[in-house]
Scaffold this active site. Structure first.
Site, PDB file in Angstrom:
ATOM      1  N   HIS A   1       1.288  -1.209   0.090  1.00 26.84           N
ATOM      2  CA  HIS A   1       0.344   0.272   0.135  1.00 26.84           C
ATOM      3  C   HIS A   1       0.711   1.459   0.180  1.00 26.84           C
ATOM      4  CE1 HIS A   1      -2.878   2.839   2.121  1.00 26.84           C
ATOM      5  NE2 HIS A   1      -3.999   2.377   1.692  1.00 26.84           N
TER       6      HIS A   1
ATOM      7  N   ASP B   1       2.759  -4.885   8.455  1.00 24.60           N
ATOM      8  CA  ASP B   1       1.401  -4.027   7.357  1.00 24.60           C
ATOM      9  C   ASP B   1       0.774  -4.565   8.097  1.00 24.60           C
ATOM     10  OD1 ASP B   1      -0.480  -2.833   7.096  1.00 24.60           O
ATOM     11  OD2 ASP B   1      -0.139  -1.855   5.547  1.00 24.60           O
TER      12      ASP B   1
ATOM     13  N   GLN C   1      -4.664  -5.040   7.159  1.00 22.71           N
ATOM     14  CA  GLN C   1      -5.789  -6.170   6.269  1.00 22.71           C
ATOM     15  C   GLN C   1      -5.554  -7.656   7.071  1.00 22.71           C
ATOM     16  OE1 GLN C   1      -7.940  -5.379   4.208  1.00 22.71           O
ATOM     17  NE2 GLN C   1      -6.779  -3.120   3.888  1.00 22.71           N
TER      18      GLN C   1
ATOM     19  N   LYS D   1     -10.815  -0.501  10.412  1.00 27.45           N
ATOM     20  CA  LYS D   1     -10.486  -2.066   9.250  1.00 27.45           C
ATOM     21  C   LYS D   1     -10.888  -3.232  10.049  1.00 27.45           C
ATOM     22  CE  LYS D   1      -7.332  -0.502   6.158  1.00 27.45           C
ATOM     23  NZ  LYS D   1      -7.855   0.479   5.093  1.00 27.45           N
TER      24      LYS D   1
ATOM     25  N   CYS E   1      -4.470   2.365  -3.986  1.00 26.84           N
ATOM     26  CA  CYS E   1      -3.665   2.929  -3.116  1.00 26.84           C
ATOM     27  C   CYS E   1      -2.576   2.420  -2.937  1.00 26.84           C
ATOM     28  CB  CYS E   1      -3.804   3.431  -1.363  1.00 26.84           C
ATOM     29  SG  CYS E   1      -4.839   4.528  -1.524  1.00 26.84           S
TER      30      CYS E   1
END
Ligand code: C6P
Length: 420
Positions: free
Chosen positions: A136, A213, A216, A239, A377
């Site tokens: 991202h 990261d 997600q 999220k 993104c």
């Protein structure tokens, strides 16, 4: 869940009562353009259960005050609630102590914090930072800025057409100049689940720290930072069914202690004179100014909500649902899936022959269906596949097969509109 059957104990498969779960999310009952809402944009932000909405409004109604600052009752209460959310977050990712949990505004700020502080402490001219081809922008641009400032070089792990990273190339990229690896646990535009534990082990052979990261990942499965061996793990509350405004940076204490402060201001100090400032203990040293207290409390409620459902049940339910969506979408004539990773969660990206994703997204919206259309993104991912944009359906544990069927039916309408 265990059930006695005669002399045998059977382990029942964990499940989700999706009808009951949907009743916990007030927004799922609304209509859009006169049709029941089908919300398939969970990777952008998830919806919030009543328990989270109540936790936020409950804080404002009965405990609103600043944290760590007052001796009065409300401030003590607000501090307890805020620090209680930190403990829930610690438990969620299995960090060793709450000192390793820094609240940020989101994943983006967490990554910027590390790029700035770690960069200042450890990255010098000629050094290298390794990221991957499927990051991202939030896990690209902060490192690019660091490299420009420090005179360092950004190196990128390539991927296969399937959307899987090339681990052979990853190994070759690491060298004595590599200062840090920063990589997504799950790619937000392809759904690829990267082999993070293995990637961390490879980096650690060379004593290179790794930032993951996890934006997600945490909405879909449990990420155990100690089992993974992560040095830094970043994610966003919004999220994972919490409010916007609260994100998390997990950082190993030994590493965090060596980093200079990110921002200066209230609460991050121990003492201030015009000559010299000394800093607060961890994690407060990295939380300058009044934090988003309500959002952190809401995140705590979201963690409780997910805990009550159970991560095994969430994984099992979503695994079946996403497999159903992959099958259904790939069998529509003219629809091409973008990325077919070995291990996928949450996300299916696709293109429709002859239809720009923005047009498709607008027609689907008129059918009450929310998907994301664009580059998500991840412009380098779009460039890799030679497309300007994709349609992306992204799922949560409250989505259903019926909703997938409605998406499939609406895509047929999109194709009709563009044929005529
Ligand atoms: N992806 C999406 O639609 P923030 O904005 O800080 O909460 O999260 C940034 C971010 C970082 N990493 C990954 C892997 C992400 O998916 C995101 C956010 C959203 O895919 C909004 S662009």
């Amino acid at each position: 869940m265990e059930r006695e059957t005669g002399t045998m104990t059977r382990i029942a498969k964990p499940t989700i009562d999706v009808a009951a779960v949907r009743r916990d999310f007030p927004i799922l009952a609304r209509e859009v353009h006169g049709k029941p809402l089908v919300y398939l944009d969970n990777a952008a932000t998830s919806q919030k259960p009543r328990a989270v909405i109540d936790a936020v409004s409950g804080y404002y109604e009965s405990a609103n005050a600043n944290v760590h600052r007052g001796v009065h009752t409300l401030s003590v209460l607000a501090t307890e609630m805020y620090e209680g959310a930190r403990e829930k977050t610690r438990a969620l990712v299995n960090a060793a102590e709450t000192a390793e949990i820094v609240f940020t505004r989101g994943t983006t700020e967490a990554i910027n914090l590390v790029a700035s502080s770690f960069g200042q402490a450890r990255v010098r001219p000629g050094d290298e930072v390794v990221i991957s081809a499927m990051e991202h922008h939030s896990n690209i641009v902060p490192w690019q800025l660091l490299c420009q400032r420090a005179g360092a070089k950004l190196r990128v792990v390539p991927m296969e057409k399937s959307g899987d990273l090339r681990l052979d190339e990853y190994r070759k990229l690491l060298n004595e100049r590599t200062r840090i690896v920063a990589v997504a646990h799950v790619c937000n535009s392809l759904g690829t689940v990267n082999p993070i534990a293995e990637m961390i082990a490879i980096a650690h052979e060379r004593d290179i720290p790794v930032l993951v990261d996890g934006a997600q990942a945490v909405p879909h499965f449990r990420a155990d930072v100690r089992a993974l061996g992560a040095d830094f793990y970043a994610f966003s509350g919004h999220k994972m069914f919490g409010p916007t405004g609260a994100g998390v940076l997990y950082a190993r204490r030994a590493l965090l202690e060596t980093l200079p402060p990110y921002q200066g201001g209230g609460d991050m100090i121990a003492s201030v004179t015009f000559e010299k400032t000394t800093y607060n203990v961890l994690p407060h040293r990295f939380e300058a100014g009044t934090p988003d207290i309500a959002a952190a409390i809401g995140l705590g409620a979201a963690i409780d909500y997910m805990d009550a459902l159970g991560s095994d049940a969430i994984e099992a339910y979503e695994g079946e649902l996403v497999a159903y969506a992959v099958d259904a979408l790939s069998s529509i004539p003219g629809v091409t899936l973008v990325g077919t990773p070995k291990h996928r969660v949450g996300v299916v990206s696709f293109t429709i022959e002859g239809v720009h994703p923005h047009d498709a997204g607008m027609i689907l919206d008129h059918e009450g269906i929310a998907i994301r259309a664009g580059h998500h993104c991840t412009q380098p991912v779009m460039d890799f596949y030679g497309v300007p944009a994709t349609n992306r359906a992204s799922f949560a544990f409250y989505n259903t097969r019926d909703e997938v069927d409605r998406l499939v039916g609406a895509i047929a309408k999109v194709r009709e509109v563009f044929k005529s």
